[in-house]
Design an enzyme around this catalytic site. Structure first.
Site, PDB file in Angstrom:
ATOM      1  CG  HIS A  78      30.161 -23.765 -16.699  1.00  0.00           C
ATOM      2  ND1 HIS A  78      31.206 -22.873 -16.701  1.00  0.00           N
ATOM      3  CD2 HIS A  78      30.664 -24.944 -16.245  1.00  0.00           C
ATOM      4  CE1 HIS A  78      32.305 -23.486 -16.254  1.00  0.00           C
ATOM      5  NE2 HIS A  78      32.002 -24.740 -15.967  1.00  0.00           N
TER       6      HIS A  78
ATOM      7  CG  HIS B  98      34.006 -27.576 -19.151  1.00  0.00           C
ATOM      8  ND1 HIS B  98      35.274 -27.620 -18.621  1.00  0.00           N
ATOM      9  CD2 HIS B  98      33.214 -27.055 -18.190  1.00  0.00           C
ATOM     10  CE1 HIS B  98      35.249 -27.152 -17.380  1.00  0.00           C
ATOM     11  NE2 HIS B  98      34.017 -26.782 -17.094  1.00  0.00           N
TER      12      HIS B  98
ATOM     13  CD  GLU C 262      35.631 -25.077 -14.485  1.00  0.00           C
ATOM     14  OE1 GLU C 262      35.004 -26.122 -14.332  1.00  0.00           O
ATOM     15  OE2 GLU C 262      35.248 -24.181 -15.255  1.00  0.00           O
TER      16      GLU C 262
ATOM     17  CB  SER D 251      30.793 -20.371 -19.826  1.00  0.00           C
ATOM     18  OG  SER D 251      31.345 -20.482 -18.518  1.00  0.00           O
TER      19      SER D 251
HETATM   20  N1  HBI Z   1      30.709 -32.425 -11.120  1.00  0.00           N
HETATM   21  N2  HBI Z   1      29.140 -32.400 -12.824  1.00  0.00           N
HETATM   22  C1  HBI Z   1      30.305 -31.975 -12.317  1.00  0.00           C
HETATM   23  N3  HBI Z   1      31.040 -31.092 -13.018  1.00  0.00           N
HETATM   24  C2  HBI Z   1      32.227 -30.633 -12.540  1.00  0.00           C
HETATM   25  O1  HBI Z   1      32.899 -29.829 -13.205  1.00  0.00           O
HETATM   26  C3  HBI Z   1      32.682 -31.098 -11.294  1.00  0.00           C
HETATM   27  C4  HBI Z   1      31.892 -32.016 -10.590  1.00  0.00           C
HETATM   28  N4  HBI Z   1      32.298 -32.468  -9.394  1.00  0.00           N
HETATM   29  C5  HBI Z   1      33.553 -32.075  -8.791  1.00  0.00           C
HETATM   30  C6  HBI Z   1      34.278 -31.053  -9.595  1.00  0.00           C
HETATM   31  N5  HBI Z   1      33.874 -30.653 -10.783  1.00  0.00           N
HETATM   32  C7  HBI Z   1      35.514 -30.393  -9.065  1.00  0.00           C
HETATM   33  O2  HBI Z   1      35.661 -30.617  -7.679  1.00  0.00           O
HETATM   34  C8  HBI Z   1      36.771 -30.846  -9.780  1.00  0.00           C
HETATM   35  O3  HBI Z   1      37.841 -30.067  -9.312  1.00  0.00           O
HETATM   36  C9  HBI Z   1      37.039 -32.260  -9.522  1.00  0.00           C
HETATM   37 FE    FE Z   2      33.305 -26.228 -15.253  1.00  0.00          FE
END
Ligand code: HBI
Ligand code: FE
Length: 299
Positions: free
Chosen positions: A147, A152, A193, A212
Site C-alpha cells: 500500500h 503512495h 488516500e 493499491s
Molecule cells: N503512520 N506509517 C504511517 N502511515 C500513515 O499513512 C499514517 C500514519 N500515522 C497517522 C496517519 N497516517 C493518519 O492519521 C494521517 O491522517 C495523519
Molecule cells: Fe496510505
C-alpha cells in the site's frame, strides 16, 4: 477515531490514527525504530513468499491502471523498479531525491500523527517495511509495504503533488498544536488516500488507498453507487468517512495545483469555520450530497 498503543518499551504514548486498527497494538516491531519512528528496511527478513506476494499484488494492480489511474501515476509507477520483488527503499530514494527531493524511509507500521507529520514536512515518506501474508492478499487492515510503496510513492515523483505532501506535513504540525488533527486527517483521507481527479478523458484515481486496491480502483471510477462531489476544503473537513468499506463519497479535484493552493493559507480560520458549521449543522455523513454542490456522474 481509534487509538493505537505503542508497546515498544520506549513509552512513546498513543497515536490516534485514523485507520481501522481497532485497539490492537500495531503490527511491526517498534523496538527497532529510532526516536523519529524510522527504521532500516529489514530487507534480509523478506522471505521468498514475501517477494512473491509483492510480485502478485503488483502484477494484478498494474494491468488495470490504464483508464482508471491518473496519467501522472501511470508514468511514475515504473520508478518503483523491478516488479518481481520488494524494492529496496534506498534505490527508490536515489531516484526520488533527484526528482522532487523526497526520500522513502522505513517505519515498522503506523506511527503517531505528530511523528508522521514531521516526516512529511522533511520530505521523508514513511513506508511500512512488512508485507501482508498470502492469506491477506485481498485485504490487509493496516497499510503494508505494498500500500505505502505502490499506492503512495509514485505520485511523490510529481513536483506539484510532492509539494502538496510537504505542505500537508507542515500543516499537520500546526494542526497538532490547534488540536485539529481529526479535521486535517479528513483532508488526507479524502485526497491522498481516496482522491479522484477530473481529466479531459474523464475521472481518474490519484488516491493511494484506491490505487493499491484491486477492487476499489474500478469501483471508484465506474460504479454508480458512490457519490462524487467537487473538492471543497471546508465541506470536506465536515465529512465523516468509513474505514472498512469502499468509500461512499469521493472528492474530485481539477488539478494537483488546486490541492496545493488549498493548503497555502493558514488553516486556523478554516478550523474555526469548520467547527462553527459542525456546531450549527452537524457533520456530513459519507454518501450524503448537499443541495447545490457540484456532482460528478459516471456515464
Ligand atoms: N503512520 N506509517 C504511517 N502511515 C500513515 O499513512 C499514517 C500514519 N500515522 C497517522 C496517519 N497516517 C493518519 O492519521 C494521517 O491522517 C495523519
Ligand atoms: Fe496510505
Amino acid at each position: 477515531m481509534s487509538t493505537v498503543e505503542f508497546h515498544d518499551g520506549l513509552n512513546r504514548g498513543v497515536a490516534p490514527v485514523t485507520y481501522g486498527t481497532g485497539d490492537r497494538p500495531p503490527r511491526g516491531d517498534y523496538g527497532r525504530a529510532k526516536s523519529d519512528y524510522t527504521c532500516e528496511q529489514a530487507y534480509a527478513h523478506y522471505t521468498a513468499a514475501d517477494h512473491e506476494t509483492y510480485r502478485r499484488l503488483y502484477a494484478r494492480q498494474v494491468q488495470q491502471l490504464p483508464g482508471l489511474a491518473c496519467e501522472e501515476f501511470i508514468r511514475a509507477v515504473q520508478q518503483l523498479g523491478a516488479p518481481d520483488r520488494i524494492p529496496r527503499f534506498d534505490a527508490i530514494s536515489e531516484r526520488l531525491l533527484k526528482a522532487t527531493g523526497w526520500q522513502v524511509v522505513g517505519v515498522p507500521g503506523l506511527i503517531p500523527e505528530e511523528a508522521f507529520f514531521a516526516l512529511l514536512a522533511e520530505r521523508r515518506f514513511p513506508v511500512t517495511d512488512w508485507i501482508r501474508k498470502p492469506e491477506e492478499f485481498d485485504y490487509v487492515v493496516e497499510p503494508d509495504v505494498f500500500h505505502d510503496l505502490f499506492g503512495h510513492v509514485p505520485l511523490l515523483f510529481d513536483p506539484v503533488f510532492a509539494d502538496y505532501m510537504q505542505a500537508y506535513g507542515a500543516g499537520g504540525l500546526k494542526a497538532s498544536r490547534l488540536d485539529a488533527c481529526e479535521l486535517l486527517a479528513r483532508l488526507y483521507w479524502y485526497t491522498v488516500e481516496f482522491g479522484l481527479i477530473a481529466t479531459p478523458q474523464g475521472l481518474r484515481a490519484y488516491g493511494a488507498g484506491i490505487l493499491s486496491s484491486a477492487g476499489e480502483l474500478r469501483h471508484s471510477i465506474t460504479s454508480p453507487e458512490p457519490e462524487r462531489v467537487g473538492f471543497d476544503l471546508k465541506r470536506l473537513m465536515r465529512s465523516r468517512y468509513r474505514i472498512d468499506t469502499y468509500q461512499a463519497t469521493y472528492f474530485v479535484i481539477d488539478s494537483f495545483q488546486q490541492l496545493f493552493d488549498a493548503t497555502a493559507p493558514d488553516f486556523t480560520p478554516v478550523y474555526r469555520e469548520v467547527r462553527d458549521s459542525i456546531a450549527k449543522s452537524g457533520e456530513i455523513e459519507a454518501g450524503v450530497v448537499l443541495a447545490g454542490e457540484r456532482r460528478f456522474s459516471v456515464a
